[in-house]
Scaffold this active site. Sequence first.
Site, PDB file in Angstrom:
ATOM      1  N   ASP A 106       0.853  -1.183   0.000  1.00 15.22           N
ATOM      2  CA  ASP A 106       0.000   0.000   0.000  1.00 15.22           C
ATOM      3  C   ASP A 106       0.889   1.233   0.000  1.00 15.22           C
ATOM      4  O   ASP A 106       1.999   1.209   0.544  1.00 15.22           O
ATOM      5  CB  ASP A 106      -0.899   0.016   1.242  1.00 15.22           C
ATOM      6  N   ASP A 125      -6.999  -1.379  -4.463  1.00 12.70           N
ATOM      7  CA  ASP A 125      -8.046  -1.062  -3.482  1.00 12.70           C
ATOM      8  C   ASP A 125      -8.980   0.019  -4.019  1.00 12.70           C
ATOM      9  O   ASP A 125     -10.197  -0.041  -3.807  1.00 12.70           O
ATOM     10  CB  ASP A 125      -7.435  -0.584  -2.165  1.00 12.70           C
TER      11      ASP A 125
END
EC number: 3.4.23.36
Length: 164
Positions: free
Chosen positions: A125, A143
């Site tokens: 991330d 995401d």
Amino acid sequence: MPSRSSSSSTGLTAWLLIAAVIILADQFTKVLIIGSFELGDVHPVTSFFDLVRAHNFGAAFSFLNHGPGLQRWFFLGLGLAAAAFIVWILRRHGHQKLFCWALTLILGGALGNVIDRTIHGYVVDFIQVHAGGWYFPAFNVADSAITVGAVLLVLDELRRVRRT
């Protein structure tokens, strides 16, 4: 005149190509982050947005990030099962544009994160949004695609209900 199955496979091919572009964008951005950032690095971009390097062992937005370790295999299997199911639905409903856009975004995002889990054991991330001392969990392109796809699914259902 093309048969229904050949036109549905042509539609499926287009949706799968779009999902592939999402996967490539996701993986490309993650490679850039891995090559430029150490784990935990934070580089402010604006007063509310940072680039970071975080490793997520859980699901989207760090859900179950600190679980016992089995979540890697659970989410990997779930992502693959969801991808197979989505491809089956796209094959059957390829003519429903908004619905298929939603599913294609979810498919691309799910497979982008499955690739990370397979290669690294975690998801990379790197997008960090914050304001007033509040930090949203770090996330990535995959995401984002999954989230936008979910919103589009809700919109598609609201449109369908409104038509009936």
